[in-house]
Motif scaffolding. Structure first.
Motif, mmCIF file in Angstrom:
data_model
loop_
_atom_site.group_PDB
_atom_site.id
_atom_site.type_symbol
_atom_site.label_atom_id
_atom_site.label_comp_id
_atom_site.label_asym_id
_atom_site.label_seq_id
_atom_site.Cartn_x
_atom_site.Cartn_y
_atom_site.Cartn_z
ATOM 1 N N GLU A 182 51.562 -95.557 18.465
ATOM 2 C CA GLU A 182 52.757 -95.444 19.293
ATOM 3 C C GLU A 182 53.460 -96.793 19.422
ATOM 4 O O GLU A 182 54.688 -96.873 19.331
ATOM 5 C CB GLU A 182 52.393 -94.893 20.671
ATOM 6 C CG GLU A 182 53.563 -94.741 21.619
ATOM 7 C CD GLU A 182 54.595 -93.711 21.179
ATOM 8 O OE1 GLU A 182 55.668 -93.672 21.798
ATOM 9 O OE2 GLU A 182 54.354 -92.951 20.226
ATOM 10 N N ARG A 225 55.269 -97.433 16.185
ATOM 11 C CA ARG A 225 56.462 -96.596 16.085
ATOM 12 C C ARG A 225 57.594 -97.163 16.934
ATOM 13 O O ARG A 225 58.734 -97.288 16.480
ATOM 14 C CB ARG A 225 56.161 -95.160 16.511
ATOM 15 C CG ARG A 225 57.335 -94.202 16.258
ATOM 16 C CD ARG A 225 57.149 -92.867 16.963
ATOM 17 N NE ARG A 225 57.086 -92.976 18.415
ATOM 18 C CZ ARG A 225 58.141 -93.241 19.213
ATOM 19 N NH1 ARG A 225 59.330 -93.451 18.699
ATOM 20 N NH2 ARG A 225 57.995 -93.299 20.525
ATOM 21 N N ILE A 226 57.291 -97.553 18.166
ATOM 22 C CA ILE A 226 58.304 -98.118 19.059
ATOM 23 C C ILE A 226 58.863 -99.417 18.473
ATOM 24 O O ILE A 226 60.074 -99.639 18.467
ATOM 25 C CB ILE A 226 57.716 -98.361 20.468
ATOM 26 C CG1 ILE A 226 57.435 -97.021 21.148
ATOM 27 C CG2 ILE A 226 58.650 -99.220 21.315
ATOM 28 C CD1 ILE A 226 56.612 -97.139 22.422
ATOM 29 N N SER A 227 57.982 -100.266 17.954
ATOM 30 C CA SER A 227 58.414 -101.527 17.353
ATOM 31 C C SER A 227 59.320 -101.284 16.154
ATOM 32 O O SER A 227 60.314 -101.987 15.953
ATOM 33 C CB SER A 227 57.215 -102.368 16.933
ATOM 34 O OG SER A 227 56.453 -102.729 18.058
ATOM 35 N N GLU A 228 58.997 -100.279 15.349
ATOM 36 C CA GLU A 228 59.842 -99.946 14.201
ATOM 37 C C GLU A 228 61.184 -99.399 14.658
ATOM 38 O O GLU A 228 62.230 -99.756 14.114
ATOM 39 C CB GLU A 228 59.127 -98.945 13.295
ATOM 40 C CG GLU A 228 57.993 -99.560 12.520
ATOM 41 C CD GLU A 228 57.157 -98.536 11.769
ATOM 42 O OE1 GLU A 228 57.269 -97.318 12.047
ATOM 43 O OE2 GLU A 228 56.382 -98.967 10.898
ATOM 44 N N ASP A 229 61.180 -98.526 15.679
ATOM 45 C CA ASP A 229 62.431 -97.971 16.208
ATOM 46 C C ASP A 229 63.344 -99.072 16.740
ATOM 47 O O ASP A 229 64.571 -98.986 16.628
ATOM 48 C CB ASP A 229 62.158 -96.956 17.322
ATOM 49 C CG ASP A 229 61.557 -95.663 16.796
ATOM 50 O OD1 ASP A 229 61.540 -95.461 15.554
ATOM 51 O OD2 ASP A 229 61.082 -94.857 17.630
ATOM 52 N N LEU A 230 62.752 -100.087 17.344
ATOM 53 C CA LEU A 230 63.530 -101.204 17.894
ATOM 54 C C LEU A 230 63.817 -102.275 16.848
ATOM 55 O O LEU A 230 64.363 -103.331 17.171
ATOM 56 C CB LEU A 230 62.784 -101.817 19.085
ATOM 57 C CG LEU A 230 62.623 -100.907 20.299
ATOM 58 C CD1 LEU A 230 61.717 -101.559 21.327
ATOM 59 C CD2 LEU A 230 63.984 -100.567 20.904
ATOM 60 N N GLU A 231 63.423 -101.991 15.614
ATOM 61 C CA GLU A 231 63.620 -102.913 14.488
ATOM 62 C C GLU A 231 63.027 -104.288 14.758
ATOM 63 O O GLU A 231 63.626 -105.316 14.450
ATOM 64 C CB GLU A 231 65.101 -102.998 14.118
ATOM 65 C CG GLU A 231 65.647 -101.666 13.672
ATOM 66 C CD GLU A 231 67.136 -101.702 13.327
ATOM 67 O OE1 GLU A 231 67.731 -102.800 13.357
ATOM 68 O OE2 GLU A 231 67.669 -100.638 13.019
#
Length: 158
Positions: free
Chosen positions: A135, A138-144
């Protein structure tokens, strides 16, 4: 032959033979047939899955040059034994027991914990940590927050 079940540490001494045993165990794991043990007298016994898996893990560790400690565990553990198995302090385990995280019995003054409950809790915590890390990723990727190129190192100006 009657032998007392005590803790025993095995050291890797015959790495060439251990590598051969490991290959054999890996091949047996991949096969669909039963694995058997044959004595010098020709007596054959089918290995139960838990015995085969134990032997396979011992062969794996020893073939990698690691020592292996084999120790019998009771089906019910003291709080100290359970805490050691989980890699935590006894007071931390007691807090988990009192919070209802792990079932226990109190046949007398002392708490007893079933080994299966301790192992299930350990697997639950591992899965929980893995899900948490996934999770966060995923959050880190979503926030680039992940860059393809690392940033330039900071230079000191004196």
């Amino acid at each position: 032959m009657t032998e007392t079940l005590n803790e025993r540490t095995l050291l890797p001494e015959h790495l060439d033979q251990l590598a051969e045993v490991r290959r054999f165990m890996d091949a047996a794991l991949a096969s669909t047939g039963a694995t058997v043990l044959r004595s010098a007298e020709g007596e054959v016994v089918t290995l139960p899955a838990e015995v085969f898996e134990g032997l396979r893990l011992v062969a794996l560790a020893l073939s990698e040059g690691k020592a292996v400690t084999v120790a019998p565990l009771h089906t019910t553990l003291t709080t100290q034994e359970a805490a050691e198995l989980l890699g935590m302090s006894r007071p931390t385990l007691v807090k988990l027991l009192d919070a209802g995280e792990i079932p226990f019995a109190r046949p007398g003054r002392h708490r007893r914990v079933r080994l299966t409950d301790v192992l299930a809790f350990r697997e639950y915590r591992r899965a929980e940590r893995t899900a948490g890390l996934s999770e966060l990723t995923r959050i880190s990727e979503d926030l680039e927050l992940y860059d393809d190129e690392p940033p330039e190192p900071l230079r000191r100006h004196d």
